[in-house]
Design a protein around this motif. Structure first.
Motif: not given
Lengths: 364, 366
Positions: A10, A13-14, A16-17, A22, A116-121
């Motif tokens: 685990s 795997l964690l 690279p998350l 980035k 469209r971009d769910a990131k946006n508030a």
């Protein structure tokens, strides 16, 4: 050994998350807090971004950059090309729309990217700008507050007194898609040294600018929208030959909807409770309370009727009478739902108003 | 001898197990799919869907109570003979296995869309599978406890939706049945997917400690789900305009976007992160039913071997197959269709068959 294996797996795997893949350094990120959009002559968009920077080396924390592009997203790419870090629009506070753009184009497809971009508030305030957006965006608040924050505070503060409509992007989306209501957004302009909110810009269902309301009309519009139930809102009433009376008002209303002789009919009964704030002529407020009440009532009724007439004359329904029409006269609504503002322009609106003077203040 | 005695579950666990299986991905898209079909009257469709789900659930309990020690996998060979019975079991297993896989894929899809758009889908699936595996490899009793835990851990989430009441347009709900009853009835089939999950009773029944409470349990489970669905559907109806709600893929999450605290702007991220507990409780029951079934067919007591196989094969598929939104949506719709068969038509047919079967038997050996 057996116990450790899953844990180790685990962990692997964690790895690279986490954000290691980035990085996003705050110092290098340009956070766009305000966007202004207008139309240029060559059928392009003029997009001005107001960003905040967190670099300690900088004295100026706020930068404004402008670019011309066919779409908002394309403008972002242009800005990205100019910036050393990533540009993020997810913290947007204000969205300014030039009057020229509002007059000539449907803005909803232009701001599609926000939804469209769910990131946006989606809680940025939508604002119509009376003149050039460049002037507003180059404005420097005297107390050096960040421009976008300044603008959003300005809007919020004016809305506290209900002297404008305050519409967030998601509400704008609602008003745009709801057939029974037309969008209403804040309007402001730049005077010599200050930015002032001038009232409310009314758009039609295609998000095209129709007409403006001043601050006083906006108060009544909010009252009709049942937005003045919990806020207390100042309102001034001129008294012929004498001066003026200022009151603090709260309002409630009942709307009865019917369909009479091929027309919608709305019977609106407004109940206003007011308290006296100021009078600029001598009178005994205690003894003449009935007189004042009558005066206030007559003036409010006159203003409210004038407002409704203005809305009908211009074929806009920012109040949302369409919701009442749909709820109570569905069969008739169904026929006109695609062009409700026109049907509303035809409708009979009967407005009655009842003022109750709740308080007279601390002096007679 | 009680075959499953060592793994009994309480009535409460039974209720939460079924209720949590029902609440899943569907809740996020429900206002849109129902809004497209029935507009603001969709809450009536949900009531109809509830009644149908209730009838099917009770039928399942009725069938199971004839042989209280049997799961579906024991029951089918008993009535249909070894080959046909096991064949039918296999189809049911396949259905559950695919349902589990789809639930994982759509969970991860939503997670990537809303929370971590830059992370690889496969890695997220692997991470999701680890806790799912560790829970599923245990017996039903642990699963029942996990269901209780998920219920208690997430019960605070639904009242949060009431924040959206600040901007409600109650008038949207009027008039009731505005376009007549046709759209309402036609939307009932869409409420099938949200109520799917009660077919777990096929497996759970023999494990139930107090079998007399089975009817009560399944009715309560369906009713809690009904309450949640009604809450969300009505909130969405009064919050969005009837046309606007169909514009959003996940209207329920947009409802949450409304919540804005001074220190947190996108509350739906917090909500979704916790919602993964709920989503895992959709995956786990189906996964368990599938691997438990294959182990039963092969005559093995331990289902962990098959669970490992399933996990391995699923990860292999997930590595190569990364569905787009449209194909995922198509798969989910297909799941809804097969769900109608397995959860609604199958019990009715089975019950009819058993009735005829017993009638014949009685005639032959009076």
């Amino acid at each position: 050994m057996k116990k450790w294996l899953p844990a180790a797996l685990s962990f692997l795997l964690l790895l690279p998350l986490t954000a290691c893949g980035k990085q996003n350094y705050l110092e290098r990120t340009n956070i766009v807090l305000g966007i202004a959009i207008d139309r240029t002559d060559k059928d392009q968009l003029l997009v001005i971004d107001n960003q905040v920077l967190f670099s300690t080396a900088l004295k100026e924390k706020s930068i404004t950059s402008s670019t011309k592009a066919p779409s908002v997203r394309a403008a972002r790419e242009n800005l990205n090309a100019m910036s050393r870090g990533s540009v993020t629009g997810s913290k947007l506070q204000v969205l300014l729309l030039g009057k020229r753009l509002l007059q000539e184009k449907d803005v909803m497809p232009l701001i599609d990217v926000v939804f469209r971009d769910a990131k946006n508030a989606t809680n940025a305030r939508v604002i119509a700008v009376d003149d050039s957006i460049e002037e507003i965006m180059s404005f420097m608040p005297r107390d050096k507050t960040h421009l976008s924050v300044y603008l959003s505070d300005l809007v919020d503060n004016a809305y506290d007194k209900r002297s404008i409509a305050r519409t967030e992007i998601k509400q704008f989306h609602y008003q745009y898609f709801e057939e029974g209501i037309t969008p209403a957004i804040t309007q402001l302009k730049k005077s010599k040294n200050e930015i002032i909110v001038t009232g409310t810009a009314l758009l039609n269902n295609k998000a095209t600018y129709i007409v403006s309301l001043d601050r006083k009309e906006s108060v009544l519009l909010q009252a009709l929208q049942e937005n003045v139930e919990s806020a207390s809102v100042p309102y001034t009433i001129p008294v012929a030959g004498k001066g003026q009376v200022s009151i603090d008002l709260r309002s409630k209303q009942k709307v009865k909807t019917s369909f009479v002789r091929g027309k919608f009919r709305f019977d609106i009964q407004m109940k206003i409770s007011a308290s006296l704030l100021e009078r600029t002529f001598t009178m005994n407020a205690e003894k003449q309370v009935d007189e004042i009440t009558k005066m206030v009532q007559a003036q409010l009724l006159h203003d409210a009727r004038a407002l409704v007439k203005k809305l009908q004359d211009h074929h806009v329904d920012p109040v949302g009478f369409g919701l009442h029409a749909r709820a109570f006269e569905y069969s008739h609504w169904k026929k006109v739902q695609d062009h409700w503002p026109d049907a509303f322009a035809d409708a009979d609106v009967h407005l009655t108003l009842d003022v109750e003077m709740k308080g007279l203040g601390a002096v007679k | 001898m009680k075959k499953y005695a060592y793994n009994e579950i309480t009535t409460k666990q039974f209720i939460f197990f079924i209720y949590k299986t029902q609440i899943g991905v569907g809740i996020l898209t429900m206002p849109r799919t129902l809004g497209e079909a029935a507009g603001t009257d969709a809450w009536i469709s949900i009531l109809f869907g509830y009644v149908i789900a209730l009838a099917a659930s009770c039928l399942i309990i009725l069938i199971m109570s004839k042989h209280p020690e049997d799961t579906l996998y024991d029951l089918l060979p008993r009535y249909f003979g070894k080959w046909i019975g096991n064949g039918l079991s296999l189809i049911f297993i396949l259905y559950c296995a695919i349902a589990a896989g789809l639930a994982i894929l759509s969970s991860v899809f939503i997670e990537r869309m809303w929370i971590v758009p830059d992370s690889s889908a496969f890695l997220l699936i692997v991470l999701f599978m680890i806790p799912v595996y560790t829970v599923t490899r245990n017996g039903l009793r642990v699963l029942g406890r996990y269901a209780e835990f998920v219920y208690l851990g997430t019960v605070w989430m639904y009242p949060l939706l009431l924040f959206s009441l600040k901007e409600s347009h109650w008038l949207n709900l009027l008039p009731i049945a505005k376009d007549g009853w046709v759209p309402i009835v036609s939307a009932v089939k869409l409420t099938v997917l949200p109520f799917l999950g009660f077919e777990m009773a096929f497996i759970l029944y023999p494990f139930l400690q107090n079998k007399k409470a089975a009817y009560k349990g399944i009715i309560i489970a369906n009713s809690i789900s009904l309450a949640v669905y009604l809450l969300i559907e009505i909130l969405a109806s009064i919050f969005f305009s009837p046309t606007e709600v169909t514009e959003y893929f996940w209207p329920t999450l947009i409802l949450l976007k409304r919540i804005e605290l001074p220190f947190i702007e996108r509350f739906e991220i917090v909500f979704l992160s916790f919602y993964f507990l709920v989503l895992s409780m959709t995956v786990i029951p189906y996964l368990f039913t599938a691997v438990f079934g294959t182990s039963q067919l092969m005559g093995k007591q331990d289902h962990r071997v098959h669970l490992r196989w399933y996990t391995g094969i699923f990860l292999l598929i997930a590595f190569f197959y990364n569905p787009s939104y449209t194909s995922l949506d198509r798969l989910l719709t297909a799941w809804g269709k097969y769900g109608i068969f397995f959860a609604y038509a199958f019990p009715v047919c089975l019950w009819g068959y058993i009735a005829v079967f017993q009638w014949f038997k009685r005639r032959r050996f009076p």
